[in-house]
Enzyme design. Structure first.
Site, PDB file in Angstrom:
ATOM      1  CD  GLU A 177      -2.648   1.344   2.519  1.00 53.91           C
ATOM      2  OE1 GLU A 177      -2.858   0.576   3.395  1.00 53.91           O
ATOM      3  OE2 GLU A 177      -3.461   2.268   2.514  1.00 53.91           O
ATOM      4  CG  ASN A 235      -5.011   4.885   0.984  1.00 51.74           C
ATOM      5  OD1 ASN A 235      -5.700   4.191   1.550  1.00 51.74           O
ATOM      6  ND2 ASN A 235      -3.769   4.876   1.300  1.00 51.74           N
ATOM      7  CD  GLU A 267      -6.103   0.180   0.273  1.00 53.11           C
ATOM      8  OE1 GLU A 267      -6.009   0.860   1.523  1.00 53.11           O
ATOM      9  OE2 GLU A 267      -5.205  -0.634   0.487  1.00 53.11           O
ATOM     10  CG  ASP A 297      -8.758   1.746   3.502  1.00 53.30           C
ATOM     11  OD1 ASP A 297      -8.200   0.878   4.132  1.00 53.30           O
ATOM     12  OD2 ASP A 297      -7.955   2.906   3.157  1.00 53.30           O
ATOM     13  CD  GLU A 354      -6.204  -0.972   7.885  1.00 56.70           C
ATOM     14  OE1 GLU A 354      -5.802  -0.668   6.612  1.00 56.70           O
ATOM     15  OE2 GLU A 354      -6.827  -0.266   8.634  1.00 56.70           O
TER      16      GLU A 354
HETATM   17  P1  C2E Z   1      -5.421   3.843   6.183  1.00 56.78           P
HETATM   18  O1  C2E Z   1      -5.302   3.781   4.624  1.00 56.78           O
HETATM   19  O2  C2E Z   1      -6.122   2.984   6.881  1.00 56.78           O
HETATM   20  O3  C2E Z   1      -3.875   3.249   6.335  1.00 56.78           O
HETATM   21  C1  C2E Z   1      -3.174   2.597   7.281  1.00 56.78           C
HETATM   22  C2  C2E Z   1      -2.595   3.160   8.382  1.00 56.78           C
HETATM   23  O4  C2E Z   1      -2.251   2.184   9.293  1.00 56.78           O
HETATM   24  C3  C2E Z   1      -1.240   3.648   7.664  1.00 56.78           C
HETATM   25  O5  C2E Z   1      -1.182   4.958   8.635  1.00 56.78           O
HETATM   26  C4  C2E Z   1      -0.102   2.773   8.465  1.00 56.78           C
HETATM   27  O6  C2E Z   1       1.136   3.304   8.469  1.00 56.78           O
HETATM   28  C5  C2E Z   1      -0.809   2.232   9.597  1.00 56.78           C
HETATM   29  N1  C2E Z   1      -0.500   0.882  10.052  1.00 56.78           N
HETATM   30  C6  C2E Z   1       0.037  -0.234   9.224  1.00 56.78           C
HETATM   31  N2  C2E Z   1       0.283  -1.201   9.564  1.00 56.78           N
HETATM   32  C7  C2E Z   1       0.131  -0.853  11.185  1.00 56.78           C
HETATM   33  C8  C2E Z   1       0.340  -1.694  12.318  1.00 56.78           C
HETATM   34  O7  C2E Z   1       0.391  -2.812  12.351  1.00 56.78           O
HETATM   35  N3  C2E Z   1      -0.203  -0.996  13.550  1.00 56.78           N
HETATM   36  C9  C2E Z   1      -0.650   0.405  13.418  1.00 56.78           C
HETATM   37  N4  C2E Z   1      -1.061   0.896  14.726  1.00 56.78           N
HETATM   38  N5  C2E Z   1      -0.780   0.881  12.455  1.00 56.78           N
HETATM   39  C10 C2E Z   1      -0.330   0.243  11.202  1.00 56.78           C
HETATM   40  P2  C2E Z   1      -0.702   6.267   7.930  1.00 56.78           P
HETATM   41  O8  C2E Z   1       0.435   6.005   7.074  1.00 56.78           O
HETATM   42  O9  C2E Z   1      -0.385   7.349   9.076  1.00 56.78           O
HETATM   43  O10 C2E Z   1      -1.909   6.846   7.081  1.00 56.78           O
HETATM   44  C11 C2E Z   1      -3.046   7.309   7.823  1.00 56.78           C
HETATM   45  C12 C2E Z   1      -4.228   7.274   6.815  1.00 56.78           C
HETATM   46  O11 C2E Z   1      -3.939   8.643   6.008  1.00 56.78           O
HETATM   47  C13 C2E Z   1      -4.485   6.405   5.979  1.00 56.78           C
HETATM   48  O12 C2E Z   1      -5.285   5.454   6.751  1.00 56.78           O
HETATM   49  C14 C2E Z   1      -5.197   7.036   4.918  1.00 56.78           C
HETATM   50  O13 C2E Z   1      -6.552   6.934   5.212  1.00 56.78           O
HETATM   51  C15 C2E Z   1      -4.627   8.178   4.683  1.00 56.78           C
HETATM   52  N6  C2E Z   1      -3.760   8.275   3.578  1.00 56.78           N
HETATM   53  C16 C2E Z   1      -2.464   8.064   3.708  1.00 56.78           C
HETATM   54  N7  C2E Z   1      -1.616   8.225   2.500  1.00 56.78           N
HETATM   55  C17 C2E Z   1      -2.621   8.687   1.734  1.00 56.78           C
HETATM   56  C18 C2E Z   1      -2.838   8.901   0.223  1.00 56.78           C
HETATM   57  O14 C2E Z   1      -1.936   9.049  -0.650  1.00 56.78           O
HETATM   58  N8  C2E Z   1      -4.298   9.692  -0.069  1.00 56.78           N
HETATM   59  C19 C2E Z   1      -5.413   9.675   1.048  1.00 56.78           C
HETATM   60  N9  C2E Z   1      -6.371  10.046   0.124  1.00 56.78           N
HETATM   61  N10 C2E Z   1      -5.085   9.116   2.142  1.00 56.78           N
HETATM   62  C20 C2E Z   1      -4.074   8.757   2.611  1.00 56.78           C
HETATM   63 CA    CA Z   2      -7.541   1.589   8.114  1.00 56.99          CA
HETATM   64 CA    CA Z   3      -5.840   2.398   2.951  1.00 57.86          CA
END
Ligand code: C2E
Ligand code: CA
Ligand code: CA
Length: 412
Positions: A177, A235, A267, A297, A354
């Site tokens: 991802e 995403n 997603e 998602d 996830e």
């Molecule tokens: P999401 O799509 O639900 O992404 C999963 C989040 O969970 C990511 O946080 C990831 O780093 C984190 N994660 C992965 N494995 C684990 C784990 O084992 N434990 C825990 N506690 N967390 C884990 P991240 O990278 O901080 O992203 C947060 C949210 O920001 C994402 O949730 C998504 O909704 C948004 N996001 C990130 N990049 C993009 C993007 O390019 N475009 C859009 N529209 N949204 C984005």
């Molecule tokens: Ca999620």
């Molecule tokens: Ca996602």
């Protein structure tokens, strides 16, 4: 124990005295008491007690029960530290814990009644750790203005960080991802919560999405060129789906990068803010026709639920990390995860869990025939160069003893 002020809310006077006594014996000098939620709110409103550091709250009380009190409290003092006291069963306590967290309270934990001195001491220590950690994070606040974020967008400083998705059956990396990171020239790598809300509110998500999609598609082509024929997930913000030209623009961009849409998964999360439903469905149907994978998602949370299953031609169901975390030890979570996997299979779509952090979660998911896992257990999101190395080394470094975690691989 640091100078703490604690408020204990409990209708049963003997039980209340027991807790107050325990707190005092642990060195807490100021302990206030209330016999129900209403009285506690009055005390807070009339400043009979200065803002307490922690509130110990019973759930079953006359006049105003614990749940109602926590709701009122969250509006007056968001972020207040709370300990729940109850003699009720675990499932109920767990649901009240979730409720308190959703209301924005800082939940330290729950104690059973009658509570033990060790339990109470542990929670007070936890409070100190949380407080110190908060003091450290407050010391270096990094928040950005919309202008700074837009300038970064203009200068293309946002990068996809890739987090591997691994097949539970074969143990192979089947995809990754793309998670956005701002590689800031001065502040280093910045997580999405610091810039995505600003971009959403100001109506700038489209440009951002295309920047991320373009870079991700390029990486996808490079991976394929090196023999790693995997799919990458991006995403998609709901706000972008209202424009009926979106599907064409995405297709064009991915093809221009030399990638077949079959290797890109989009997603999407449904939300209350989804206003242009017809346009969104038109876009999603068209994207699916062109070969893109579509993933639901955050499945199981809020609005991303049953209704969506019947409307979107999706190919993957992504079970939210809030269900996966602790599911190996929590019966209710386990049931939710298992039935989500079951449903995905019956609908003929891929199930992805996830937030997999522990080996026992991996084992449980495997037993439940979940298709794919993603989470810190395997690796944290990493920059593209590190991901290339990861793909090269993962098949070699996994061992029988450690089927998931690569020995010596730094995921921090
Ligand atoms: P999401 O799509 O639900 O992404 C999963 C989040 O969970 C990511 O946080 C990831 O780093 C984190 N994660 C992965 N494995 C684990 C784990 O084992 N434990 C825990 N506690 N967390 C884990 P991240 O990278 O901080 O992203 C947060 C949210 O920001 C994402 O949730 C998504 O909704 C948004 N996001 C990130 N990049 C993009 C993007 O390019 N475009 C859009 N529209 N949204 C984005
Ligand atoms: Ca999620
Ligand atoms: Ca996602």
């Amino acid at each position: 124990m640091e100078a703490l002020q604690i408020l204990v809310i409990e209708d049963h006077s003997f039980q209340r005295k027991v807790v107050v006594h325990m707190l005092q014996s642990l060195g807490v000098r100021e302990v206030a008491q209330a016999s129900n939620g209403k009285q506690a709110l009055e005390m807070l409103d009339t400043a009979q007690i200065a803002a307490p550091d922690i509130i110990f709250c019973d759930l079953e009380m006359p006049e105003m029960d614990g749940m109602e009190f926590l709701r009122h409290l969250s509006r007056r003092q968001p972020g207040m530290s709370v300990v729940i006291m109850s003699g009720m069963d675990n499932a109920l306590i767990t649901s009240v814990e979730k409720m308190a967290l959703s209301y924005g309270l800082r939940l330290l934990g729950a104690v059973e009644k009658p509570s033990s001195l060790e339990q109470v001491e542990k929670l007070l220590k936890l409070h100190q750790v949380v407080r110190r950690r908060r003091a450290r994070t407050v010391a270096a606040p990094v928040s950005f203005t919309l202008e700074e974020v837009l300038q970064a967008l203009h200068q293309k400083q946002f990068e996809p960080y890739l987090q591997p998705k691994v097949s539970l059956k074969s143990g192979r990396v089947v995809g990754a991802e793309a998670l956005a990171r701002w590689v800031h020239p001065k502040h280093g790598v910045i997580a999405p919560h610091a810039f995505i809300p600003l971009l959403e509110q100001s109506g700038n998500m489209d440009e951002f999405t295309f920047l991320l999609l373009g870079k991700t598609a390029t990486v996808c082509r490079q991976l394929h060129a090196k023999g790693h024929t995997i799919s990458l997930s991006v995403n998609l913000s709901l706000s972008s789906l209202g424009d009926t030209k979106l599907a064409d623009k995405i297709t064009q961009m991915v093809r221009d990068a030399g990638v077949d849409p079959h290797h890109i998964i989009l997603e999407v999360t449904e939300s209350a803010a989804m206003t242009n439903v017809a346009e969104a469905l038109e876009n999603l149907a068209r994207l699916r026709m062109r070969g893109f994978g579509l993933s639901i998602d955050d499945y199981g949370t809020g609005f991303s639920s049953m209704q969506q299953l019947t409307r979107v031609p999706f190919t993957e169901l992504k079970i939210d990390k809030s269900f996966v975390a602790d599911s190996a030890n929590n019966h209710a979570l386990r049931v939710i995860v298992e039935s989500s996997i079951d449903m995905a299979h019956r609908l003929n779509v891929r199930s992805v869990a996830e937030g997999v952090e522990k080996q026992e979660e991996w084992d449980m998911l495997k037993e439940m025939s979940c298709d794919v896992a993603q989470g810190y257990l395997i690796a944290k999101p990493m920059d593209c160069a590190a991901f290339f190395d990861f793909c090269d080394q993962y098949p070699l470094r996994r061992t029988e003893a450690f089927p998931v975690v690569m020995q010596g691989w730094l995921t921090a």
